[in-house]
Design an enzyme around this catalytic site. Sequence first.
Site, PDB file in Angstrom:
ATOM      1  N   LYS A 166     123.278  86.377  27.564  1.00  0.00           N
ATOM      2  CA  LYS A 166     123.006  85.007  27.103  1.00  0.00           C
ATOM      3  C   LYS A 166     121.574  84.610  27.455  1.00  0.00           C
ATOM      4  O   LYS A 166     120.863  84.014  26.645  1.00  0.00           O
ATOM      5  CB  LYS A 166     124.013  84.025  27.698  1.00  0.00           C
ATOM      6  CG  LYS A 166     123.733  82.595  27.237  1.00  0.00           C
ATOM      7  CD  LYS A 166     124.856  81.912  26.585  1.00  0.00           C
ATOM      8  CE  LYS A 166     124.385  80.608  25.938  1.00  0.00           C
ATOM      9  NZ  LYS A 166     125.429  79.648  25.727  1.00  0.00           N
TER      10      LYS A 166
ATOM     11  N   LYS B 113     122.632  73.899  25.702  1.00  0.00           N
ATOM     12  CA  LYS B 113     123.282  73.137  24.617  1.00  0.00           C
ATOM     13  C   LYS B 113     124.187  72.102  25.271  1.00  0.00           C
ATOM     14  O   LYS B 113     125.063  72.451  26.072  1.00  0.00           O
ATOM     15  CB  LYS B 113     124.123  74.058  23.736  1.00  0.00           C
ATOM     16  CG  LYS B 113     123.310  74.805  22.703  1.00  0.00           C
ATOM     17  CD  LYS B 113     124.232  75.486  21.717  1.00  0.00           C
ATOM     18  CE  LYS B 113     123.444  76.227  20.658  1.00  0.00           C
ATOM     19  NZ  LYS B 113     124.334  76.982  19.746  1.00  0.00           N
TER      20      LYS B 113
HETATM   21  P1  NAD Z   1     137.311  72.711  30.112  1.00  0.00           P
HETATM   22  O1  NAD Z   1     136.036  72.212  30.591  1.00  0.00           O
HETATM   23  O2  NAD Z   1     138.232  71.760  29.426  1.00  0.00           O
HETATM   24  O3  NAD Z   1     138.083  73.383  31.334  1.00  0.00           O
HETATM   25  C1  NAD Z   1     139.342  73.937  31.125  1.00  0.00           C
HETATM   26  C2  NAD Z   1     140.413  73.329  32.057  1.00  0.00           C
HETATM   27  O4  NAD Z   1     140.307  73.921  33.333  1.00  0.00           O
HETATM   28  C3  NAD Z   1     140.278  71.841  32.258  1.00  0.00           C
HETATM   29  O5  NAD Z   1     141.560  71.283  32.395  1.00  0.00           O
HETATM   30  C4  NAD Z   1     139.538  71.774  33.587  1.00  0.00           C
HETATM   31  O6  NAD Z   1     139.721  70.552  34.257  1.00  0.00           O
HETATM   32  C5  NAD Z   1     140.179  72.902  34.330  1.00  0.00           C
HETATM   33  N1  NAD Z   1     139.388  73.518  35.376  1.00  0.00           N
HETATM   34  C6  NAD Z   1     138.045  73.687  35.438  1.00  0.00           C
HETATM   35  N2  NAD Z   1     137.736  74.445  36.484  1.00  0.00           N
HETATM   36  C7  NAD Z   1     138.874  74.741  37.123  1.00  0.00           C
HETATM   37  C8  NAD Z   1     139.195  75.521  38.259  1.00  0.00           C
HETATM   38  N3  NAD Z   1     138.247  76.196  38.922  1.00  0.00           N
HETATM   39  N4  NAD Z   1     140.475  75.601  38.657  1.00  0.00           N
HETATM   40  C9  NAD Z   1     141.455  74.964  37.950  1.00  0.00           C
HETATM   41  N5  NAD Z   1     141.229  74.249  36.841  1.00  0.00           N
HETATM   42  C10 NAD Z   1     139.946  74.145  36.431  1.00  0.00           C
HETATM   43  O7  NAD Z   1     137.106  73.941  29.100  1.00  0.00           O
HETATM   44  P2  NAD Z   1     136.126  75.202  29.121  1.00  0.00           P
HETATM   45  O8  NAD Z   1     136.887  76.282  28.481  1.00  0.00           O
HETATM   46  O9  NAD Z   1     135.508  75.424  30.427  1.00  0.00           O
HETATM   47  O10 NAD Z   1     134.952  74.744  28.144  1.00  0.00           O
HETATM   48  C11 NAD Z   1     135.181  74.468  26.796  1.00  0.00           C
HETATM   49  C12 NAD Z   1     134.092  73.571  26.285  1.00  0.00           C
HETATM   50  O11 NAD Z   1     132.844  74.244  26.409  1.00  0.00           O
HETATM   51  C13 NAD Z   1     134.248  73.176  24.850  1.00  0.00           C
HETATM   52  O12 NAD Z   1     134.038  71.798  24.718  1.00  0.00           O
HETATM   53  C14 NAD Z   1     133.138  73.944  24.148  1.00  0.00           C
HETATM   54  O13 NAD Z   1     132.670  73.290  23.002  1.00  0.00           O
HETATM   55  C15 NAD Z   1     132.112  74.034  25.213  1.00  0.00           C
HETATM   56  N6  NAD Z   1     131.182  75.144  25.044  1.00  0.00           N
HETATM   57  C16 NAD Z   1     129.864  74.874  25.123  1.00  0.00           C
HETATM   58  C17 NAD Z   1     128.953  75.895  25.025  1.00  0.00           C
HETATM   59  C18 NAD Z   1     127.488  75.611  25.206  1.00  0.00           C
HETATM   60  O14 NAD Z   1     126.674  76.500  24.946  1.00  0.00           O
HETATM   61  N7  NAD Z   1     127.117  74.433  25.673  1.00  0.00           N
HETATM   62  C19 NAD Z   1     129.384  77.219  24.832  1.00  0.00           C
HETATM   63  C20 NAD Z   1     130.747  77.455  24.764  1.00  0.00           C
HETATM   64  C21 NAD Z   1     131.634  76.409  24.875  1.00  0.00           C
HETATM   65  N1  GLY Z   2     127.575  79.203  22.806  1.00  0.00           N
HETATM   66  C1  GLY Z   2     126.588  79.327  21.809  1.00  0.00           C
HETATM   67  C2  GLY Z   2     125.207  79.076  22.282  1.00  0.00           C
HETATM   68  O1  GLY Z   2     124.988  78.734  23.423  1.00  0.00           O
HETATM   69  O2  GLY Z   2     124.299  79.180  21.524  1.00  0.00           O
END
Ligand code: NAD
Ligand code: GLY
Length: 379
Positions: A242, A158
């Site tokens: 997953k 996704k």
């Molecule tokens: P993010 O990508 O914003 O990362 C969180 C924070 O951590 C950011 O500030 C980033 O720069 C920092 N960071 C990343 N790796 C780091 C590390 N190793 N050390 C220190 N800092 C680090 O947020 P997230 O929680 O990783 O992802 C959230 C996003 O994922 C949302 O946009 C959500 O919609 C999406 N998402 C997508 C799916 C999918 O199936 N594609 C599933 C769940 C969530």
């Molecule tokens: N995080 C929901 C999905 O990948 O379907």
Amino acid sequence: MDLAHVAPGLPTHSVERHWLTVELGARSYSIVIGNGLLGDPATWAGLPRAQTVAIVTNEVVAPLYLQPLRAALAPHYSRVLDIVLPDGEAHKDWPTLNRIFDALLEHACDRKTVLFALGGGVVGDMTGFAAACYQRGVPFVQVPTTLLAQVDSSVGGKTAINHPRGKNMIGAFYQPLRVVCDLDTLATLPPREYSAGLAEVIKYGPIYDLAFLDWIEAHIERLCARDADALAYAVRRSCEIKAAVVGQDERESGLRAILNFGHTFGHAIEAGLGYGQWLHGEAVGCGMVMAATLSQRLGRVSPTFVRRLTRLIAAAGLPTRAPRLGSDNAARYLALMRVDKKADAGAIRFVVVDEAGHAEVRAVPDAVVAEVIEACSLS
Ligand code: NAD
Ligand code: GLY
């Protein structure tokens, strides 16, 4: 399905590497989980040949992990570009996506160019969408560096950006070539981000595997302390679940929707407060409390089950009370939830669970949902 095995042909020197497969026929790919992966050139063997590859990352992750990845890719590719984006959910948008296209075009990248998404879910979702679109599709590799990205967003294809009117509303299904989860990168994750990742780990219990829910409960302190063995198991089991779900329903025509447990409420919290106020995982954590409460109102789980899940979510350091979105709180939630991707002809659909570890998606009358919103919101 035997998903876990040690990879043939890759060194297993100081660490164990677990390889799982996302079974999608010709588009099947591996998830590699272990320590010390990112900076090891062997990790990147076997990917398509290309003159140029581009690492897409952000300004927080670049100083931590860009150079080791560049160095490890150098034996395989003659030109490694960096594309460093601004950090944060607020930048998961068109202008930032366009910066990827600008850089690829500026460097005359061709359609064999491989994109490497180095970062959390925001970088991963945006890089994947850029890969899906650039020259109608170039290959990409997920290198998730947050817990949330390792257990969820990097797997399953996704990809998306946000629209001011709805979360992840513009995107595509587009699978990576490989997912590499280097557990060492989680050491630098800020505590709040780490807790946000635990929300997506917890999610897999009530929807799919009650034994895993029991295990998470028994190990929540070790998980919060980032105990290496507990973390490795949590990432592996989450990815197994997953992979199994995506392998059965890649495009969410049915089963895959269960992975959105808590997300309908959670997305409304994120959009309602403004992206980046609450982290995605925080909103999902609270959203799961709301979805469990809804399941209880529908007679599927007991109040004891809701309390149990709420306690676990709180123990993971996540909020369990929903923010108020103004004086017309429930109406605002309902309006935001109507643009959810599961909505069908305007009817909002929710993932509800039962105590046997099953989940299903169903429409619920607005009045019942409004009652749950008010019961779960901060006073
Ligand atoms: P993010 O990508 O914003 O990362 C969180 C924070 O951590 C950011 O500030 C980033 O720069 C920092 N960071 C990343 N790796 C780091 C590390 N190793 N050390 C220190 N800092 C680090 O947020 P997230 O929680 O990783 O992802 C959230 C996003 O994922 C949302 O946009 C959500 O919609 C999406 N998402 C997508 C799916 C999918 O199936 N594609 C599933 C769940 C969530
Ligand atoms: N995080 C929901 C999905 O990948 O379907």
